[in-house]
Motif scaffolding. Structure first.
Motif, PDB file in Angstrom:
ATOM      1  N   GLU A   1     -36.525 -14.863 -21.925  1.00 10.83           N
ATOM      2  CA  GLU A   1     -36.123 -15.855 -22.963  1.00 10.83           C
ATOM      3  C   GLU A   1     -36.137 -17.266 -22.625  1.00 10.83           C
ATOM      4  O   GLU A   1     -36.701 -18.191 -23.397  1.00 10.83           O
ATOM      5  CB  GLU A   1     -34.601 -15.773 -23.562  1.00 10.83           C
ATOM      6  N   ALA A   2     -36.016 -17.653 -21.574  1.00  8.82           N
ATOM      7  CA  ALA A   2     -36.180 -19.192 -21.093  1.00  8.82           C
ATOM      8  C   ALA A   2     -37.559 -19.617 -20.723  1.00  8.82           C
ATOM      9  O   ALA A   2     -38.190 -20.581 -21.510  1.00  8.82           O
ATOM     10  CB  ALA A   2     -35.512 -19.334 -19.727  1.00  8.82           C
ATOM     11  N   SER A   3     -38.302 -18.616 -20.456  1.00 11.12           N
ATOM     12  CA  SER A   3     -39.835 -18.717 -20.556  1.00 11.12           C
ATOM     13  C   SER A   3     -40.344 -19.158 -22.046  1.00 11.12           C
ATOM     14  O   SER A   3     -41.228 -19.827 -21.886  1.00 11.12           O
ATOM     15  CB  SER A   3     -40.649 -17.660 -19.590  1.00 11.12           C
ATOM     16  N   ARG A   4     -39.958 -18.096 -22.869  1.00  7.63           N
ATOM     17  CA  ARG A   4     -40.398 -18.132 -24.178  1.00  7.63           C
ATOM     18  C   ARG A   4     -40.150 -19.464 -24.799  1.00  7.63           C
ATOM     19  O   ARG A   4     -40.805 -20.104 -25.600  1.00  7.63           O
ATOM     20  CB  ARG A   4     -39.753 -16.822 -25.064  1.00  7.63           C
ATOM     21  N   VAL A   5     -38.877 -19.974 -24.540  1.00  7.07           N
ATOM     22  CA  VAL A   5     -38.391 -21.052 -25.363  1.00  7.07           C
ATOM     23  C   VAL A   5     -38.963 -22.437 -24.691  1.00  7.07           C
ATOM     24  O   VAL A   5     -39.216 -23.342 -25.505  1.00  7.07           O
ATOM     25  CB  VAL A   5     -36.969 -21.069 -25.220  1.00  7.07           C
ATOM     26  N   LEU A   6     -39.275 -22.153 -23.469  1.00  6.35           N
ATOM     27  CA  LEU A   6     -39.882 -23.689 -22.957  1.00  6.35           C
ATOM     28  C   LEU A   6     -41.208 -23.750 -23.218  1.00  6.35           C
ATOM     29  O   LEU A   6     -42.205 -22.937 -23.421  1.00  6.35           O
ATOM     30  CB  LEU A   6     -39.662 -23.498 -21.254  1.00  6.35           C
ATOM     31  N   GLU A   7     -41.587 -25.130 -23.306  1.00  9.55           N
ATOM     32  CA  GLU A   7     -42.928 -25.514 -23.363  1.00  9.55           C
ATOM     33  C   GLU A   7     -43.600 -25.267 -22.051  1.00  9.55           C
ATOM     34  O   GLU A   7     -42.871 -25.261 -20.757  1.00  9.55           O
ATOM     35  CB  GLU A   7     -43.034 -26.998 -23.707  1.00  9.55           C
ATOM     36  N   PRO A   8     -44.978 -25.306 -21.769  1.00  8.86           N
ATOM     37  CA  PRO A   8     -45.538 -25.161 -20.542  1.00  8.86           C
ATOM     38  C   PRO A   8     -45.145 -26.532 -19.961  1.00  8.86           C
ATOM     39  O   PRO A   8     -45.223 -27.479 -20.455  1.00  8.86           O
ATOM     40  CB  PRO A   8     -47.189 -25.287 -21.006  1.00  8.86           C
ATOM     41  N   GLY A   9     -44.948 -26.310 -18.626  1.00  8.31           N
ATOM     42  CA  GLY A   9     -44.464 -27.395 -17.428  1.00  8.31           C
ATOM     43  C   GLY A   9     -42.938 -27.680 -17.699  1.00  8.31           C
ATOM     44  O   GLY A   9     -42.581 -28.442 -16.899  1.00  8.31           O
ATOM     45  N   GLY A  10     -42.443 -27.018 -18.693  1.00  9.99           N
ATOM     46  CA  GLY A  10     -40.904 -27.227 -18.880  1.00  9.99           C
ATOM     47  C   GLY A  10     -40.128 -26.637 -17.707  1.00  9.99           C
ATOM     48  O   GLY A  10     -40.621 -25.888 -17.049  1.00  9.99           O
ATOM     49  N   LEU A  11     -38.723 -27.078 -17.523  1.00 12.66           N
ATOM     50  CA  LEU A  11     -37.823 -26.641 -16.405  1.00 12.66           C
ATOM     51  C   LEU A  11     -36.685 -25.812 -16.779  1.00 12.66           C
ATOM     52  O   LEU A  11     -36.278 -26.103 -17.901  1.00 12.66           O
ATOM     53  CB  LEU A  11     -37.436 -27.915 -15.647  1.00 12.66           C
ATOM     54  N   PHE A  12     -36.452 -24.610 -16.110  1.00 14.77           N
ATOM     55  CA  PHE A  12     -35.133 -24.027 -16.383  1.00 14.77           C
ATOM     56  C   PHE A  12     -34.430 -24.369 -14.923  1.00 14.77           C
ATOM     57  O   PHE A  12     -34.636 -23.877 -14.107  1.00 14.77           O
ATOM     58  CB  PHE A  12     -35.454 -22.415 -16.545  1.00 14.77           C
ATOM     59  N   ALA A  13     -33.258 -24.802 -15.208  1.00 11.84           N
ATOM     60  CA  ALA A  13     -32.210 -25.196 -14.136  1.00 11.84           C
ATOM     61  C   ALA A  13     -30.973 -24.435 -14.430  1.00 11.84           C
ATOM     62  O   ALA A  13     -30.519 -24.438 -15.409  1.00 11.84           O
ATOM     63  CB  ALA A  13     -32.225 -26.952 -13.995  1.00 11.84           C
ATOM     64  N   PHE A  14     -30.543 -23.552 -13.381  1.00  9.84           N
ATOM     65  CA  PHE A  14     -29.451 -22.794 -13.672  1.00  9.84           C
ATOM     66  C   PHE A  14     -28.617 -22.869 -12.156  1.00  9.84           C
ATOM     67  O   PHE A  14     -29.296 -22.836 -11.165  1.00  9.84           O
ATOM     68  CB  PHE A  14     -29.846 -21.347 -13.955  1.00  9.84           C
ATOM     69  N   SER A  15     -27.396 -22.568 -12.554  1.00 11.74           N
ATOM     70  CA  SER A  15     -26.594 -22.394 -11.235  1.00 11.74           C
ATOM     71  C   SER A  15     -25.641 -21.040 -11.787  1.00 11.74           C
ATOM     72  O   SER A  15     -25.614 -20.705 -13.047  1.00 11.74           O
ATOM     73  CB  SER A  15     -25.493 -23.371 -10.926  1.00 11.74           C
ATOM     74  N   SER A  16     -25.456 -20.071 -10.826  1.00 14.60           N
ATOM     75  CA  SER A  16     -24.662 -19.153 -11.301  1.00 14.60           C
ATOM     76  C   SER A  16     -23.845 -18.621  -9.845  1.00 14.60           C
ATOM     77  O   SER A  16     -23.721 -19.397  -9.088  1.00 14.60           O
ATOM     78  CB  SER A  16     -25.549 -18.124 -11.365  1.00 14.60           C
ATOM     79  N   LEU A  17     -23.217 -17.502 -10.148  1.00 16.63           N
ATOM     80  CA  LEU A  17     -22.607 -17.096  -8.828  1.00 16.63           C
ATOM     81  C   LEU A  17     -22.915 -15.587  -8.508  1.00 16.63           C
ATOM     82  O   LEU A  17     -23.316 -14.940  -9.117  1.00 16.63           O
ATOM     83  CB  LEU A  17     -20.878 -16.767  -9.385  1.00 16.63           C
ATOM     84  N   CYS A  18     -22.686 -15.522  -7.248  1.00 14.49           N
ATOM     85  CA  CYS A  18     -23.385 -14.076  -6.574  1.00 14.49           C
ATOM     86  C   CYS A  18     -22.206 -13.303  -5.802  1.00 14.49           C
ATOM     87  O   CYS A  18     -21.063 -13.999  -5.524  1.00 14.49           O
ATOM     88  CB  CYS A  18     -24.758 -14.291  -5.893  1.00 14.49           C
ATOM     89  N   VAL A  19     -22.806 -12.360  -5.263  1.00  9.93           N
ATOM     90  CA  VAL A  19     -21.581 -11.372  -4.538  1.00  9.93           C
ATOM     91  C   VAL A  19     -21.060 -12.447  -3.298  1.00  9.93           C
ATOM     92  O   VAL A  19     -21.806 -13.106  -2.793  1.00  9.93           O
ATOM     93  CB  VAL A  19     -22.616 -10.139  -3.756  1.00  9.93           C
ATOM     94  N   GLY A  20     -19.916 -12.099  -3.157  1.00 11.65           N
ATOM     95  CA  GLY A  20     -19.151 -13.072  -2.157  1.00 11.65           C
ATOM     96  C   GLY A  20     -18.283 -13.888  -2.769  1.00 11.65           C
ATOM     97  O   GLY A  20     -17.388 -14.435  -2.019  1.00 11.65           O
ATOM     98  N   THR A  21     -18.284 -14.248  -4.023  1.00 10.47           N
ATOM     99  CA  THR A  21     -17.410 -15.096  -4.745  1.00 10.47           C
ATOM    100  C   THR A  21     -16.031 -14.330  -4.963  1.00 10.47           C
ATOM    101  O   THR A  21     -15.826 -13.231  -5.034  1.00 10.47           O
ATOM    102  CB  THR A  21     -17.731 -15.348  -6.158  1.00 10.47           C
TER     103      THR A  21
END
Length: 265
Positions: A133-153
């Motif tokens: 979905e992020a790729s679909r909504v972004l224009e070419p050259g656009g950025l997807f910046a995310f932070s998340s949590l993983c195992v160990g939290t």
């Protein structure tokens, strides 16, 4: 490639929990602000999008930060929790605030140059859908910046509960290696993908669990024990956690994932 994490909470429960926490969230969100600021700082200095989306905007803290950084851009905040959106709309910062799901964005294709998402996508069971979905909504050259949590939290809390009864009391998260694999398999280019540990310290167990509740991030997992937790189990938990105390207090570790992906031209 498909990836659906079993055992993650029902998104309706997530939305309801964060809606209830809208009024208390900002008062205890020091870690969330630190992580979001580090994600914001990771964006290229020369990057100046005409349009952006704060995905999982919550109370809108970083919606307002994005508006300050890109004052001429058209911004939007999106969240699955209506209670959070009510709070965010009152504070302003974006032209639009939208109720929606990261796995099925209610936005047109190639309509944003930046998607910013801090500590939201860990609640999504299907991260492949998030990336698609992020790729679909972004224009070419656009950025997807995310932070998340993983195992160990919150591993200290998880280990302490294991001593008591072995049941599910702490939210589950996907492995960091899963983020690596799924981002590499997406049609976006990885500019940055790393894991950093952030350790908070609390005076006692009550302070930690109170903060998790105020954030709306207390135990939402399916399989969690129902009803009230008995005194004996609480006493056992406190004793188990006390064994981990250091000079600063009781540690609570968050394993934070930072990702910066670019949609190819």
């Amino acid at each position: 490639m498909t990836e659906l994490v079993q055992g993650l909470p029902d998104k309706r429960q997530v939305a309801a929990s964060f809606s209830r926490a809208a009024g208390s969230y900002d008062g205890v969100a020091a870690l969330q602000r630190k992580v979001g600021q580090q994600l914001l700082d990771a964006l290229p200095v020369e990057f100046s999008p005409r349009s952006w989306l704060d995905l999982g905007c919550g109370t809108g803290f970083f919606t307002r930060a994005l508006a300050q950084r890109y004052p001429l851009a058209c911004g939007a905040g999106l969240d699955i929790a209506e209670g959070m959106l009510v709070h965010a709309r009152q504070q302003g910062g974006a032209r639009f605030f939208i109720g929606g799901d990261a796995e099925s964005l209610p936005l047109a294709a190639q309509s944003r140059q930046l998607i910013f998402s801090s500590l939201a996508v860990q609640w999504c069971g299907d991260f492949v859908a998030v990336l698609s979905e992020a790729s679909r909504v972004l224009e070419p050259g656009g950025l997807f910046a995310f932070s998340s949590l993983c195992v160990g939290t919150l591993q200290e809390l998880r280990d302490s509960w294991q001593v008591v009864d072995g049941m599910v009391h702490v939210n589950r998260f996907r492995q960091f290696e899963d983020y690596q694999k799924l981002c590499a398999a997406s049609d976006m280019h990885i500019l940055q993908l790393e894991r950093q540990a952030e350790v908070l310290h609390f005076m006692d167990l009550r302070q930690l669990t109170g903060e998790l509740k105020a954030l709306g991030a207390h135990n939402l997992n399916p399989g969690r024990p129902g009803g009230l937790t008995g005194r004996e189990r609480i006493r056992g938990l406190m004793e188990a956690y006390e064994s981990k105390r250091v000079s600063q207090g009781l540690p609570a570790t968050y394993q934070v994932v930072y990702g910066l992906l670019r949609k190819e031209e």
